[in-house]
Design a protein around this motif. Structure first.
Motif, PDB file in Angstrom:
ATOM      1  N   GLY A  73      -8.971 -25.407  19.310  1.00  0.00           N
ATOM      2  CA  GLY A  73      -8.685 -26.506  18.360  1.00  0.00           C
ATOM      3  C   GLY A  73     -10.150 -26.953  17.724  1.00  0.00           C
ATOM      4  N   SER A  74     -11.096 -26.538  18.479  1.00  0.00           N
ATOM      5  CA  SER A  74     -12.308 -26.757  17.591  1.00  0.00           C
ATOM      6  C   SER A  74     -13.143 -25.549  17.069  1.00  0.00           C
ATOM      7  CB  SER A  74     -13.304 -27.648  18.417  1.00  0.00           C
ATOM      8  OG  SER A  74     -13.654 -26.750  19.723  1.00  0.00           O
ATOM      9  N   GLY A  75     -12.159 -24.342  16.998  1.00  0.00           N
ATOM     10  CA  GLY A  75     -12.737 -23.335  16.475  1.00  0.00           C
ATOM     11  C   GLY A  75     -12.995 -22.973  15.019  1.00  0.00           C
ATOM     12  N   GLY A 118     -14.384 -14.768  17.592  1.00  0.00           N
ATOM     13  CA  GLY A 118     -13.404 -14.869  18.367  1.00  0.00           C
ATOM     14  C   GLY A 118     -13.420 -14.158  19.400  1.00  0.00           C
ATOM     15  N   LEU A 119     -14.518 -13.585  19.840  1.00  0.00           N
ATOM     16  CA  LEU A 119     -14.787 -12.806  20.944  1.00  0.00           C
ATOM     17  C   LEU A 119     -15.448 -13.370  22.314  1.00  0.00           C
ATOM     18  CD1 LEU A 119     -16.039  -9.521  19.170  1.00  0.00           C
ATOM     19  CD2 LEU A 119     -13.647 -10.000  20.034  1.00  0.00           C
ATOM     20  N   THR A 168      -7.150 -20.373  14.398  1.00  0.00           N
ATOM     21  CA  THR A 168      -5.844 -20.288  14.335  1.00  0.00           C
ATOM     22  C   THR A 168      -5.526 -19.053  15.199  1.00  0.00           C
ATOM     23  OG1 THR A 168      -5.880 -18.953  12.552  1.00  0.00           O
ATOM     24  CG2 THR A 168      -5.857 -21.199  12.091  1.00  0.00           C
ATOM     25  N   PRO A 169      -4.149 -19.203  16.028  1.00  0.00           N
ATOM     26  CA  PRO A 169      -3.665 -17.994  16.680  1.00  0.00           C
ATOM     27  C   PRO A 169      -3.449 -17.061  15.832  1.00  0.00           C
ATOM     28  CG  PRO A 169      -2.196 -19.905  16.921  1.00  0.00           C
ATOM     29  CD  PRO A 169      -3.524 -20.358  16.156  1.00  0.00           C
ATOM     30  N   PHE A 227      -6.358 -15.578  24.351  1.00  0.00           N
ATOM     31  CA  PHE A 227      -6.282 -16.882  25.161  1.00  0.00           C
ATOM     32  C   PHE A 227      -6.451 -18.159  24.053  1.00  0.00           C
ATOM     33  CE2 PHE A 227      -8.543 -14.774  28.845  1.00  0.00           C
ATOM     34  CZ  PHE A 227      -7.512 -14.844  29.692  1.00  0.00           C
ATOM     35  N   LEU A 228      -5.402 -19.057  24.265  1.00  0.00           N
ATOM     36  CA  LEU A 228      -5.428 -20.131  23.574  1.00  0.00           C
ATOM     37  C   LEU A 228      -5.970 -21.233  24.292  1.00  0.00           C
ATOM     38  CD1 LEU A 228      -3.145 -18.414  21.938  1.00  0.00           C
ATOM     39  CD2 LEU A 228      -2.062 -20.632  21.494  1.00  0.00           C
ATOM     40  N   MET A 229      -6.996 -21.702  23.843  1.00  0.00           N
ATOM     41  CA  MET A 229      -7.810 -23.125  24.574  1.00  0.00           C
ATOM     42  C   MET A 229      -7.076 -24.305  24.160  1.00  0.00           C
ATOM     43  SD  MET A 229     -11.565 -21.233  23.915  1.00  0.00           S
ATOM     44  CE  MET A 229     -12.335 -22.173  25.222  1.00  0.00           C
ATOM     45  N   ASN A 230      -7.723 -25.268  24.554  1.00  0.00           N
ATOM     46  CA  ASN A 230      -7.155 -26.825  24.186  1.00  0.00           C
ATOM     47  C   ASN A 230      -7.093 -26.792  22.870  1.00  0.00           C
ATOM     48  OD1 ASN A 230      -6.650 -27.718  26.877  1.00  0.00           O
ATOM     49  ND2 ASN A 230      -8.640 -28.318  27.171  1.00  0.00           N
TER      50      ASN A 230
END
Length: 470
Positions: A68-70, A76-77, A85-86, A100-103
């Motif tokens: 969410g803070s990316g 993305g690695l 975004t996924p 991997f989806l983080m918070n």
């Protein structure tokens, strides 16, 4: 979207297709109705609150991270350089990759868009996996058409440990009713997870695991023209409220045959908790409220006018699920065959006054076994339904509450008694040590564990219902 009454001739998901959207190998099934045949099982079950990530992709070539803070300009690695975004990761995936989806909260970027559209496939020995980063609780929150949309034949896909929330919290019933004839409003009709085989290829070998799927005005988890789908250890609730398409919590419509396998389970629905899915807006096709089931398998024979698919020949297992307080039935099948409904607990479904067909209903089915379930209905409402069009459909070793209504299709070993739930009002459907459900079922050796992951037989015989008293 999907109905289940035999006098109807068309489902809304066919009329309005834009509103909606397996295991690597099937599970062996060789046991007859009333005879124990030892065999192995690879279905693993876990308590939902643990949200254990139960499957790993061997030899994953690339792992992507989303936060969410990316920022989508990141590599993305690594966890320290994640995408935002996924979808950015999904557009890069190849067989064997893990996302991997983080918070964070992930939302649709356009009003009618979907948060995550999956169109790239894995392979039989290298699935593509989307899952929660260990210790994190990512949420897909949307007001578009789909939270997750698996389409264009995308196969060998796993979604694991992800929460998907729709737009119900922002919709009032009065607004939804004002939109009852509006077939183009995703705010009232968006679905949570859709596996869609209607265009550009049909998905197969899909797993939805350990996920929380809720508050979508359309369907919770919907599969259309798919095969080899496994739904395990999910919590599916508060869906189907506001769409005019006749949706349900979990629904499959018009399954197709990826292969000719009839010796193994191809559709597997196990250890899910399914509740408060209900229609409040009439189905646009006929102006009636008649769906909102916990689970429905609809029109697997593909014999309606204009269908181009042959009858679905695969076997389906529905086991160790808990379905309660849904508007329609707890578990329902219509014009679908080769189904085993084993060791489920269905409690006070049919909350919608217009829906009368019981906790577990088999309507125009063939080669179906309904065994070891607990069915608890409201006073004066049917306990189950076994229609006169059924062929080789057996109810047996089930427990029905005494609600003043005779059970339909009652088997010789079905019993009518109080199941003695620990606290049904608090949604605790374990049974007390004095319950007649204990040690009174028939052994179904395919099931090794119960809803909580404990041994399926703990005593002299298998219990009835989703739980085995430990």
């Amino acid at each position: 979207m999907i109905h289940g009454l035999s006098f109807l001739s068309l489902s809304a998901s066919v009329v309005l297709p834009w509103a909606l959207a397996g295991m690597v190998q099937g599970q062996k099934i060789t046991e007859p109705l009333l005879k124990d045949v030892p065999q192995s099982s690879t279905v693993q079950v876990n308590k939902l609150p643990n949200r254990k990530l139960i499957s790993q992709v061997p030899g994953a070539s690339t792992t992507y991270y989303v936060s969410g803070s990316g920022n989508d300009k990141n590599s993305g690695l690594t966890p320290s350089s994640p995408f935002r975004t996924p979808q950015r990761a999904a557009n890069l995936t190849k067989p064997g990759d893990t996302v991997f989806l983080m918070n964070g909260v992930y939302s649709n970027s356009s009003p009618s868009g979907s948060v995550l559209v999956i169109t790239r496939s894995g392979s039989s020995n290298a699935w593509i996996t989307y899952k929660a980063y260990p210790g994190h609780s990512p949420k897909i929150q949307h007001d578009g058409w789909h939270g997750i949309w698996i389409k264009n034949g995308a196969s060998y896909i796993e979604v694991n440990g992800i929460e998907v929330e729709g737009n119900n919290r922002n919709i009032s019933l009065s607004y939804a009713l004002s939109q009852k004839n509006n077939t183009g409003n995703p705010k009232t009709s968006g679905s949570c997870i859709t596996i869609d085989g209607r265009q550009n290829g049909r998905p197969h070998h899909i797993r939805i695991l350990n996920s929380e799927v809720h508050d979508c005005g359309g369907g919770g988890i919907t599969g259309i023209e798919v095969d080899y789908v496994t739904l395990n250890n999910n919590e599916v609730y508060n869906n189907a409220w506001y769409a005019p398409f006749g949706c349900s919590g979990i629904s499959f419509l018009k399954n197709w045959n990826y292969d000719n396998n009839q010796s193994s389970y191809r559709m597997i629905v196990t250890n899910n908790k399914i509740y408060r899915n209900r229609m409040y807006v009439p189905w646009i096709f006929n102006g009636k409220i008649q769906d909102g089931s916990g689970y429905i398998m609809d029109r697997g024979r593909n014999n309606e006018a204009g269908s181009k698919l042959p009858p679905y020949q695969g076997r389906t297992l529905i086991a160790n699920n808990i379905s309660y307080l849904n508007g329609g039935g707890g578990f329902h099948a219509f014009r679908s065959d080769n189904i085993d409904v084993i060791n489920n607990t269905s409690y006070l479904n049919n909350q919608t006054p217009e829906i009368p067909y019981g906790q577990i209903s088999m309507n125009d089915t063939k080669n179906v076994r309904v065994l070891n379930n607990i069915l608890y209905s409201q006073n004066g409402k049917p306990i189950n339904l076994s229609s006169g069009r059924n062929i080789n459909t057996t109810f047996n070793y089930n427990l029905y509450n005494n609600n003043g209504y005779a059970a339909s299709g009652k088997g010789p070993n079905d019993i009518i008694a109080d199941p003695q739930f620990v606290n049904a009002a608090g949604n605790d459907f374990r049974v007390r040590s004095t319950s007649p459900a204990i040690n009174s079922g028939i052994k179904f050796d395919f099931l090794k564990t119960d809803f909580l992951g404990g041994p399926r037989i703990k005593g002299s015989a298998q219990d009835r219902g989703a739980y085995e008293i430990q």
